[in-house]
Scaffold this active site. Structure first.
Site, PDB file in Angstrom:
ATOM      1  N   LYS A 486     -10.050  -2.033   2.286  1.00 34.91           N
ATOM      2  CA  LYS A 486      -9.806  -0.676   1.308  1.00 34.91           C
ATOM      3  C   LYS A 486     -10.851  -0.423   0.554  1.00 34.91           C
ATOM      4  O   LYS A 486     -11.367  -1.412  -0.370  1.00 34.91           O
ATOM      5  CB  LYS A 486      -8.391  -1.065   0.754  1.00 34.91           C
ATOM      6  CG  LYS A 486      -7.908   0.046   0.110  1.00 34.91           C
ATOM      7  CD  LYS A 486      -6.945  -0.393  -1.078  1.00 34.91           C
ATOM      8  CE  LYS A 486      -5.427  -0.516  -0.106  1.00 34.91           C
ATOM      9  NZ  LYS A 486      -5.008   0.947   0.144  1.00 34.91           N
ATOM     10  N   ASP A 583       4.592   1.725  -5.951  1.00 34.51           N
ATOM     11  CA  ASP A 583       4.216   2.746  -4.915  1.00 34.51           C
ATOM     12  C   ASP A 583       4.815   2.084  -3.303  1.00 34.51           C
ATOM     13  O   ASP A 583       4.083   2.180  -2.692  1.00 34.51           O
ATOM     14  CB  ASP A 583       2.738   3.225  -4.743  1.00 34.51           C
ATOM     15  CG  ASP A 583       2.633   4.505  -3.749  1.00 34.51           C
ATOM     16  OD1 ASP A 583       3.631   5.039  -3.705  1.00 34.51           O
ATOM     17  OD2 ASP A 583       1.557   4.717  -3.562  1.00 34.51           O
TER      18      ASP A 583
END
Ligand SMILES: *[C@@H]1O[C@H](CO)[C@@H](O)[C@H](O)[C@H]1NC(C)=O
Ligand SMILES: *[C@@H]1O[C@H](CO)[C@@H](O)[C@H](O)[C@H]1NC(C)=O
Length: 774
Positions: A486, A583
């Site tokens: 990421k 999230d």
């Protein structure tokens, strides 16, 4: 005209029926749709569409035009079906004759012939056709050899004997089987006191096996729910076993073999093969075995299965064995397995004894010790073995030491059993290696070049997704290990020391339902987090894809829901950090090769916001559709905001639809509102994804919908906490009734999002990131 009893003086003639005392079942003449033949059958009297549950003269139909047939009690007290010319077409041929007998139909659907003193001489429950009703049984009596099986109809309009048979085996522990002619077609796996090993999601709230060792009987019963629910099991003319319940129509709640799982067809991978529905290819050879024919195997023809690669030590001639020391065979552990067919039951009540008994006997190829059963060993070909994503049992396969060799990654989940450590000092090194691999407390610091190389310079072809915190790439390191990298967008605004500190904290969060952080890379502006790579990508790639979604059977979906809840419980309660995810959404649920869910992106919002408590902040991290009202409106977040997102996730997993997809019938703005509407109308089950509508657990789905509504209540105080959620999911806690949500929040934003999806939208005090995907 309806009769309540058939006697010698009142036979049943055409256009008459015999009804049970509470009018639940009815018996009479019927002609299947599209057929030109007549039969005597039993069906539900009041439930339409009606369903024939028993047929008397399956193979001896009456002509369609025969208008003067009758069902009588003969002079000898026997039941007889006579055709128009008074020939006996069918009779139970009861031996014990009575000069007075009568026949009646019970409220359970049992057609009974009894004598003057109400002694039962014959009953239809003793001659099942294709349907098992509650209070009825199928199974075997080993002593008398008598079997009670279901036999399918030949076709939908033809009740004569079809080729599929369903029954219970006489072995210990018993299994449910369906056969096509004499070949096994499907197998439930061994009975484990409360469930079958092969049907872990169906516990004995649905059915039970009752064994009587003295009588030598094993019988399978459907739960009668105190006779409060109408339901039945039957075997269809195509060979699938179905469990159906009445809920304003017949609802199939379970089907076997499952249409979405090719591994459920008996022995599909051949001897010594095993099947993983999510594997590619779906069949593999067991550890230490190779395909009998590579050519056939590679073509996807697995029927001939696999062969042992190296002869077992115990099979070697005595002289050869004497020349080497301590060369005992060893066992290879496989986890979460539907155990192979044809187990021998050994009377040993501990796992060590089970293992050594197997080790001492060279015919023993594998063993398993299941607490609720005891010791099982296999001496025949290991057949019909399946890899599960959840539940299942440990299977230990006998192998020679050398054939295990270096672990190949694919088999990482299967480790050498701890049991053997003391007996096999030679194992020490591989154990240490294993431990090293399992110990992820050490974070790896990667240099930027190695990540760049691994991802082919962040090649767009390797991009797995785009998340709120930056894109994710698939990579392959020099040593062959696959990773997900990421690349954080540089807006975090944190210093390097703080960043490293956060990463160290995140890396301490370790749980089977969290994606594991392997390491990181910081170089100049670049900040990269390196995670384990998960082959099945994220849940949305299955759930929202019309072709892929059928692979997510209800069992898999429920497993995913439970895993996510457990991961969240760990984040909220059990971890050292008490992390709020902020999230949670389908694209943040990643799936491993066995479809175990792993939450990703946890701790990142924390990293980006530091540790400050956000009250009334204007900066909101999250995804539209998953945010609780208080969080989206005011930026106030708590554990209960995650619970809200979990509720949305739950409803999405059940329905296979996005909360924000805006195509709900009526005036419903989102899935939560639509689910509420259906729930209030008593049609909650209509929410279920069409792709799995023919096979799911009514109880579990109903519970999950109610829980989804509870989690998405407007007021945080009305939502359960995550511990309560986990308990409710497991059925260990009672669910309260949800209140009607008001949806001010949804109404406010719906039209904005419609026109602005995918962009960042500012409205007065709110900034909402509506980034789809990762
Ligand atoms: C698979 O292989 C077996 C054995 O060689 C053969 O009999 C069978 O026809 C093959 N099946 C298919 C579908 O090719
Ligand atoms: C070894 O196992 C086979 C197969 O289960 C069994 O028939 C045989 O009796 C066993 N031998 C001994 C010595 O226990």
């Amino acid at each position: 005209m309806a009769l309540v009893i058939i006697t010698a003086s009142s036979p049943l003639v055409q256009n008459q029926t015999l009804v049970s005392s509470s009018q639940i079942f009815e018996l009479g003449f019927f002609t299947p749709k599209g057929s030109a033949k007549q039969y005597i059958g039993i069906w539900y009297k009041k439930l339409t569409p009606s369903r024939v549950v028993w047929v008397a003269n399956r193979d001896k139909p009456l002509g369609h035009t025969d208008q003067s047939a009758s069902l009588i009690i003969g002079e000898d007290g026997n039941l007889k079906l006579l055709d128009g010319r008074q020939n006996t077409v069918w009779s139970p041929n009861v031996m014990a004759k009575s000069n007075y007998s009568e026949a009646l139909l019970s409220d359970f659907g049992n057609f009974v012939l009894q004598d003057r003193n109400a002694n039962i001489m014959w009953e239809s429950f003793d001659e099942p056709t294709d349907t098992l009703l509650p209070n009825m049984k199928i199974g075997v009596n080993v002593k008398t050899g008598k079997k009670l099986n279901l036999t399918s109809w030949k076709g939908e309009d033809d009740p004569s004997f079809g080729s599929f048979v369903m029954g219970v085996t006489s072995e210990k522990p018993p299994q449910l089987f369906t056969w096509n002619g004499s070949s096994p077609y499907w197998r439930s796996g061994q009975w484990e006191k409360t469930k079958f090993i092969g049907i872990p999601t169906m516990t004995n709230t649905y059915y039970d096996i009752r064994q009587d060792n003295i009588q030598g009987t094993s019988y399978f019963y459907l739960n009668n729910y105190n006779n409060s629910i109408f339901g039945y099991t039957f075997i269809s003319s195509e060979g699938s076993v179905k469990l159906a319940f009445w809920a304003n129509g017949w609802l199939t709640s379970w089907k076997a073999p499952a249409p979405t799982n090719p591994c459920e067809i008996y022995g599909v991978c051949g001897p010594f093969g095993f099947c993983n529905p999510f594997g590619s290819p779906m069949c593999r050879c067991l550890k230490g075995f190779k395909p009998r024919s590579d050519e056939e195997w590679n073509r996807g023809n697995w029927t001939r299965g696999c062969l042992r690669e190296m002869e077992l030590n115990c099979q070697k001639p005595a002289s050869a064995a004497a020349s080497t020391t301590v060369e005992k065979d060893m066992f290879w552990q496989m986890r979460q397995i539907k155990l192979p067919d044809s187990a021998d039951y050994l009377l040993i009540d501990n796992v060590e004894g089970c293992q050594s008994q197997c080790l001492e006997n060279c015919s023993c190829l594998a063993f398993s010790y299941v607490n609720a059963i005891g010791c099982m060993a296999w001496s025949k070909d290991l057949l019909d073995t399946q890899q599960f994503s959840t539940d299942g049992e440990d299977l230990f396969i006998r192998l020679v030491d050398a054939s295990v060799g270096a672990d190949t990654g694919r088999f990482r989940k299967m480790t050498i059993p701890r049991l053997l450590r003391s007996e096999e000092p030679l194992r020490e090194t591989s154990w240490k290696e294993q431990m090293k691999e399992d110990d992820a407390s050490k974070l790896i610091v990667y240099d930027f070049d190695s990540i760049r190389l691994a991802t082919d310079n962040f090649n767009v072809e390797n991009k797995l997704g785009q998340g709120g915190f930056g894109p994710v790439y698939k990579g392959k390191l020099n040593n062959g290990k696959e990773i997900a990298a990421k690349r954080l967008s540089s807006s975090s605004g944190q210093g390097i020391a703080e960043f490293k500190n956060e990463i160290l904290l995140i890396s301490k969060l370790q749980h089977r339902n969290l994606v594991r952080l392997l390491g990181f890379c910081i170089e100049g502006e670049e900040k990269i987090l390196v995670y384990e790579y998960l082959p099945n990508k994220s849940l949305d790639t299955f759930l929202f894809d019309s072709r892929e979604k059928a692979k997510l059977s209800w069992g898999v979906r429920f497993h995913i829901i439970q895993g996510v809840a457990r991961g969240l419980l760990y984040l909220h309660r059990d971890s050292c950090l008490r992390v709020i995810h902020r999230d949670l959404k389908v694209s943040n649920i990643l799936l491993d090769e066995k479809m175990n869910p792993k939450i990703s992106d946890f701790g990142l919002s924390r990293m980006f916001e530091g540790t400050q408590v956000l009250v009334n902040t204007h900066k909101v991290v999250g995804t539209f559709g998953y945010m609780s009202p208080e969080y989206a409106m005011g930026g106030i977040f708590s554990e209960k905001s995650d619970v809200y997102s979990f509720g949305v996730l739950l409803l999405e997993i059940i329905s296979g639809k996005k909360n924000t997809s805006l195509d709900y019938p009526g005036q419903h703005l989102n899935l939560v509102a639509y689910a509420w509407h259906l729930w209030c109308e008593g049609r909650g089950l209509d929410l279920i994804d069409e792709a799995i509508a023919d096979a799911f657990s009514v109880l579990e789905v109903t519970r999950c919908i109610q829980l989804g509504l509870l989690c998405t209540q407007d007021h945080a105080a009305d939502r359960p906490n995550i511990l309560a959620v986990v308990l409710m999911l497991n059925g260990e806690s009672i669910l309260s009734q949800p209140k009607q949500p008001t949806y001010t929040f949804s109404r406010l934003l719906a039209h904005e999002v419609q026109s602005q999806e995918g962009s960042i939208r500012s409205m007065n005090t709110i900034t909402i990131t509506t980034v789809e995907g990762r």
